[in-house]
Motif scaffolding. Structure first.
Motif, PDB file in Angstrom:
ATOM      1  N   ILE A 234       0.858  -1.185   0.000  1.00 45.21           N
ATOM      2  CA  ILE A 234       0.000   0.000   0.000  1.00 45.21           C
ATOM      3  C   ILE A 234       0.891   1.230   0.000  1.00 45.21           C
ATOM      4  CG2 ILE A 234      -1.676   1.320   1.368  1.00 45.21           C
ATOM      5  CD1 ILE A 234      -2.590  -1.421   2.532  1.00 45.21           C
ATOM      6  N   VAL A 235       0.608   2.196  -0.866  1.00 44.46           N
ATOM      7  CA  VAL A 235       1.378   3.437  -0.915  1.00 44.46           C
ATOM      8  C   VAL A 235       0.641   4.527  -0.153  1.00 44.46           C
ATOM      9  CG1 VAL A 235       0.336   4.166  -3.099  1.00 44.46           C
ATOM     10  CG2 VAL A 235       2.578   5.074  -2.429  1.00 44.46           C
ATOM     11  N   ASN A 236       1.409   5.395   0.483  1.00 42.79           N
ATOM     12  CA  ASN A 236       0.847   6.559   1.146  1.00 42.79           C
ATOM     13  C   ASN A 236       0.176   7.458   0.108  1.00 42.79           C
ATOM     14  OD1 ASN A 236       0.707   8.025   3.749  1.00 42.79           O
ATOM     15  ND2 ASN A 236       1.864   9.593   2.667  1.00 42.79           N
ATOM     16  N   MET A 237      -0.767   8.284   0.525  1.00 40.71           N
ATOM     17  CA  MET A 237      -1.545   9.085  -0.416  1.00 40.71           C
ATOM     18  C   MET A 237      -0.721  10.199  -1.056  1.00 40.71           C
ATOM     19  SD  MET A 237      -4.381   7.547  -0.604  1.00 40.71           S
ATOM     20  CE  MET A 237      -5.352   8.700  -1.571  1.00 40.71           C
ATOM     21  N   THR A 238       0.462  10.491  -0.510  1.00 33.92           N
ATOM     22  CA  THR A 238       1.329  11.494  -1.102  1.00 33.92           C
ATOM     23  C   THR A 238       2.744  11.304  -0.598  1.00 33.92           C
ATOM     24  OG1 THR A 238       1.593  13.870  -1.558  1.00 33.92           O
ATOM     25  CG2 THR A 238       0.975  13.239   0.687  1.00 33.92           C
ATOM     26  N   SER A 239       3.682  12.044  -1.175  1.00 31.00           N
ATOM     27  CA  SER A 239       5.063  12.000  -0.689  1.00 31.00           C
ATOM     28  C   SER A 239       5.138  12.723   0.655  1.00 31.00           C
ATOM     29  CB  SER A 239       6.002  12.660  -1.698  1.00 31.00           C
ATOM     30  OG  SER A 239       5.619  14.016  -1.906  1.00 31.00           O
ATOM     31  N   ILE A 240       6.232  12.508   1.385  1.00 32.48           N
ATOM     32  CA  ILE A 240       6.392  13.137   2.697  1.00 32.48           C
ATOM     33  C   ILE A 240       7.690  13.941   2.713  1.00 32.48           C
ATOM     34  CG2 ILE A 240       5.062  11.371   3.896  1.00 32.48           C
ATOM     35  CD1 ILE A 240       7.702  10.171   4.865  1.00 32.48           C
ATOM     36  N   GLY A 241       7.850  14.770   3.758  1.00 37.06           N
ATOM     37  CA  GLY A 241       9.030  15.622   3.828  1.00 37.06           C
ATOM     38  C   GLY A 241       8.964  16.703   2.772  1.00 37.06           C
ATOM     39  N   THR A 242      10.133  17.069   2.261  1.00 37.53           N
ATOM     40  CA  THR A 242      10.214  18.066   1.189  1.00 37.53           C
ATOM     41  C   THR A 242      10.597  17.351  -0.106  1.00 37.53           C
ATOM     42  OG1 THR A 242      12.580  18.539   1.404  1.00 37.53           O
ATOM     43  CG2 THR A 242      11.093  19.660   2.949  1.00 37.53           C
ATOM     44  N   PRO A 243      10.519  18.035  -1.231  1.00 39.04           N
ATOM     45  CA  PRO A 243      10.952  17.408  -2.491  1.00 39.04           C
ATOM     46  C   PRO A 243      12.460  17.205  -2.574  1.00 39.04           C
ATOM     47  CG  PRO A 243       9.429  19.244  -2.900  1.00 39.04           C
ATOM     48  CD  PRO A 243       9.861  19.334  -1.475  1.00 39.04           C
ATOM     49  N   THR A 244      13.206  17.725  -1.580  1.00 38.81           N
ATOM     50  CA  THR A 244      14.676  17.676  -1.646  1.00 38.81           C
ATOM     51  C   THR A 244      15.232  17.090  -0.348  1.00 38.81           C
ATOM     52  OG1 THR A 244      14.762  19.981  -0.889  1.00 38.81           O
ATOM     53  CG2 THR A 244      14.852  19.580  -3.270  1.00 38.81           C
ATOM     54  N   GLU A 245      15.090  15.790  -0.182  1.00 37.51           N
ATOM     55  CA  GLU A 245      15.595  15.104   1.006  1.00 37.51           C
ATOM     56  C   GLU A 245      16.816  14.251   0.642  1.00 37.51           C
ATOM     57  OE1 GLU A 245      14.548  15.602   3.960  1.00 37.51           O
ATOM     58  OE2 GLU A 245      12.620  16.588   3.615  1.00 37.51           O
ATOM     59  N   PRO A 246      17.802  14.129   1.568  1.00 33.47           N
ATOM     60  CA  PRO A 246      18.948  13.255   1.317  1.00 33.47           C
ATOM     61  C   PRO A 246      18.624  11.814   1.691  1.00 33.47           C
ATOM     62  CG  PRO A 246      19.233  14.350   3.421  1.00 33.47           C
ATOM     63  CD  PRO A 246      17.934  14.876   2.834  1.00 33.47           C
ATOM     64  N   PHE A 247      19.295  10.886   1.040  1.00 31.33           N
ATOM     65  CA  PHE A 247      19.187   9.485   1.454  1.00 31.33           C
ATOM     66  C   PHE A 247      19.870   9.298   2.803  1.00 31.33           C
ATOM     67  CE2 PHE A 247      20.706   5.174   1.922  1.00 31.33           C
ATOM     68  CZ  PHE A 247      19.685   4.390   1.427  1.00 31.33           C
ATOM     69  N   GLY A 248      21.048   9.928   2.957  1.00 31.58           N
ATOM     70  CA  GLY A 248      21.864   9.810   4.160  1.00 31.58           C
ATOM     71  C   GLY A 248      23.289  10.198   3.837  1.00 31.58           C
ATOM     72  N   PRO A 249      24.204  10.019   4.761  1.00 38.90           N
ATOM     73  CA  PRO A 249      25.598  10.405   4.499  1.00 38.90           C
ATOM     74  C   PRO A 249      26.324   9.388   3.620  1.00 38.90           C
ATOM     75  CG  PRO A 249      25.410   9.423   6.671  1.00 38.90           C
ATOM     76  CD  PRO A 249      24.004   9.518   6.120  1.00 38.90           C
ATOM     77  N   GLU A 250      27.289   9.897   2.856  1.00 37.19           N
ATOM     78  CA  GLU A 250      28.189   8.999   2.154  1.00 37.19           C
ATOM     79  C   GLU A 250      29.159   8.407   3.174  1.00 37.19           C
ATOM     80  OE1 GLU A 250      30.200  10.642  -1.158  1.00 37.19           O
ATOM     81  OE2 GLU A 250      28.399  11.453  -2.107  1.00 37.19           O
ATOM     82  N   PRO A 340       3.824  13.902  -6.767  1.00 36.64           N
ATOM     83  CA  PRO A 340       4.364  14.996  -7.587  1.00 36.64           C
ATOM     84  C   PRO A 340       5.523  14.515  -8.460  1.00 36.64           C
ATOM     85  CG  PRO A 340       4.076  15.679  -5.296  1.00 36.64           C
ATOM     86  CD  PRO A 340       3.890  14.200  -5.325  1.00 36.64           C
ATOM     87  N   PRO A 341       5.643  15.025  -9.670  1.00 34.00           N
ATOM     88  CA  PRO A 341       6.784  14.652 -10.516  1.00 34.00           C
ATOM     89  C   PRO A 341       8.098  14.916  -9.788  1.00 34.00           C
ATOM     90  CG  PRO A 341       5.178  15.916 -11.776  1.00 34.00           C
ATOM     91  CD  PRO A 341       4.762  15.997 -10.342  1.00 34.00           C
ATOM     92  N   ASN A 342       8.934  13.874  -9.673  1.00 30.24           N
ATOM     93  CA  ASN A 342      10.194  13.993  -8.932  1.00 30.24           C
ATOM     94  C   ASN A 342      10.954  12.686  -9.107  1.00 30.24           C
ATOM     95  OD1 ASN A 342      12.199  14.915  -7.250  1.00 30.24           O
ATOM     96  ND2 ASN A 342      10.890  15.186  -5.448  1.00 30.24           N
ATOM     97  N   ASN A 343      12.204  12.685  -8.729  1.00 32.63           N
ATOM     98  CA  ASN A 343      12.919  11.433  -8.491  1.00 32.63           C
ATOM     99  C   ASN A 343      12.650  11.029  -7.045  1.00 32.63           C
ATOM    100  OD1 ASN A 343      14.288  11.268 -11.075  1.00 32.63           O
ATOM    101  ND2 ASN A 343      15.558  12.986 -10.386  1.00 32.63           N
ATOM    102  N   TYR A 344      12.556   9.706  -6.792  1.00 32.98           N
ATOM    103  CA  TYR A 344      12.253   9.233  -5.436  1.00 32.98           C
ATOM    104  C   TYR A 344      13.266   8.189  -4.996  1.00 32.98           C
ATOM    105  CZ  TYR A 344       7.851  11.731  -5.596  1.00 32.98           C
ATOM    106  OH  TYR A 344       6.902  12.733  -5.664  1.00 32.98           O
ATOM    107  N   TRP A 345      13.663   8.321  -3.725  1.00 31.41           N
ATOM    108  CA  TRP A 345      14.630   7.385  -3.155  1.00 31.41           C
ATOM    109  C   TRP A 345      14.029   5.991  -2.990  1.00 31.41           C
ATOM    110  CZ3 TRP A 345      19.452   8.500  -3.391  1.00 31.41           C
ATOM    111  CH2 TRP A 345      19.941   9.779  -3.131  1.00 31.41           C
ATOM    112  N   THR A 346      14.861   4.983  -3.227  1.00 30.86           N
ATOM    113  CA  THR A 346      14.563   3.633  -2.760  1.00 30.86           C
ATOM    114  C   THR A 346      15.380   3.404  -1.494  1.00 30.86           C
ATOM    115  OG1 THR A 346      16.350   2.352  -3.780  1.00 30.86           O
ATOM    116  CG2 THR A 346      14.508   2.989  -5.203  1.00 30.86           C
ATOM    117  N   SER A 347      15.142   2.305  -0.808  1.00 28.91           N
ATOM    118  CA  SER A 347      15.932   1.973   0.387  1.00 28.91           C
ATOM    119  C   SER A 347      17.134   1.100   0.056  1.00 28.91           C
ATOM    120  CB  SER A 347      15.052   1.252   1.410  1.00 28.91           C
ATOM    121  OG  SER A 347      14.514   0.060   0.858  1.00 28.91           O
TER     122      SER A 347
END
Length: 389
Positions: A234-250, A340-347
């Motif tokens: 099941i997908v959430n009804m929308t994206s969360i956070g902001t459109p510009t979130e980091p995956f995490g640190p390198e 919203p049109p965007n690139n989205y992170w996977t885990s």
């Protein structure tokens, strides 16, 4: 005269001796009954007892003439003894029995109370149960065959993916050789089904309520189901956070979160990422990450309340999970999902072991799938949480 007196005396002594001997013989042949002497008693566990079925008490000293009684605070009832040896006694548990009982063994009118307590589960005695063989449609009618159902029985449905230990209580109606009831709004997937009668309950097994892509259930919309239509995402009804979130640190490879690209790995990926990030903060300080949530943490901390139920088991989808979501994004938009049109992170980290990069999926595209790995911290893109059932 003296001689006659002596003979009479000898005769009387002999008579008294015979009488005494007879009395002793009678005492030896009619012993006084004593209560049964039983040792090393072992009761069956509660999981091995079922009202209406035979169970066994182990011990030494049982006899074929033994009777067995079950006693609680309300009554004492005799149970039918089926088989007895010197080392065990088998009896039929009364169909109406349930709770804690003292066990009495009677022999020749004398009783012994066995040590300990016999625990009989409080169950609804239902036999010859036949659950639906196939899937049941949402809001559909369910028929369950069986013997022993009664007026007033309630059906309880529950599943591990329902939040806050939610259980659905449904009144059952007696039908030919069973019961029937109608599924309420909100139940889906594989559910355990329990019959409740007062303080008694019996788990009958499971039923499957069919799900399909596009169903509005569980805090969002279904975007993938397995071949049985019993499990899915099941997908959430929308994206969360902001459109510009980091995956995490390198990080170096040895500090990679430890993830997979496969279907079914998103939840574990998310948990691994959250745990590893907490460790890295402790080990390295990293003030720039103190107040910055990584993508996995945003999903793990996400919650949605819908119809008075709060869903908190969201996670960042794996690469394959998000690809499956991409394939049906047009249908999801028709069902009210706002992506919203965007690139989205996977885990999923690059190749599952590279600490500096992770995969994304391009949702600017209409149908052309683009999914590559990029820098975890230099790329700032979207986060779309999902949950499973």
């Amino acid at each position: 005269m003296i001689r006659m007196y002596k003979q009479t005396w000898i005769y009387l002594v002999a008579v008294l001796f015979l009488v005494g001997s007879t009395a002793c013989d009678d005492d030896e042949h009619i012993p006084e009954p004593v209560a049964p002497i039983l040792k090393d008693i072992q009761y069956p566990s509660e999981n091995d007892i079922m009202p209406g079925q035979i169970t066994q008490i182990n011990g030494l000293g049982f006899s074929k003439e033994d009777k067995l009684y079950l006693k609680n605070e309300i009554s004492t009832q005799e149970a039918e003894v089926r088989e007895v040896t010197d080392s065990y006694l088998r009896f039929l548990v009364p169909i109406e029995a349930g709770g804690e009982y003292a066990v009495l063994i009677e022999r020749s009118g004398k009783q012994t109370t066995l040590p300990g307590t016999l625990h009989i589960p409080l169950v609804v005695p239902i036999t010859d149960i036949e659950l639906p063989a196939g899937n049941i449609q949402q809001l559909g009618e369910v028929y369950i065959a069986g013997k022993g159902f009664a007026n007033g029985d309630m059906v309880k449905l529950y599943a591990s993916f329902y939040p806050e230990q939610k259980e659905y209580d449904i009144p059952a109606t007696l039908a030919s050789d069973g019961i029937k009831f109608t599924l309420p709004q909100g139940v889906y997937g594989v559910n355990s089904i329990v019959i409740v009668r007062g303080d008694r309950r019996t788990n009958l097994g499971t039923i499957t309520i069919e799900t399909n892509v596009g169903d509005r259930i569980g805090g969002g919309v279904v975007f993938w189901v397995d071949a049985t239509k019993a499990h899915g995402y099941i997908v959430n009804m929308t994206s969360i956070g902001t459109p510009t979130e980091p995956f995490g640190p390198e990080v170096a490879p040895e500090n990679a979160f430890g993830t997979s690209e496969a279907m079914g790995s998103g939840y574990e990926n998310t948990q691994n990422s959250v745990t590893k990030m907490a460790q890295l903060r402790r080990d390295y300080g990293w003030p720039e990450w103190t107040d910055t949530k990584i993508a996995a943490e945003l999903c793990a901390e996400h919650s949605i309340t819908e119809n008075e139920l709060t869903y908190t088991d969201w996670f960042l989808p794996s690469r394959e999970e998000l690809i499956q979501l991409f394939y049906v994004k047009s249908l999801l938009e028709e069902k009210g999902v706002n992506i919203p049109p965007n690139n989205y992170w996977t885990s999923s980290e690059a190749n599952g072991e590279q600490g500096w990069a992770a995969y994304y999926v391009n949702f600017y595209e209409d149908t052309n799938l683009i999914s590559e790995f990029v820098s975890k911290s230099s790329w700032l893109i979207g986060v779309l949480p999902i949950r499973s059932y």
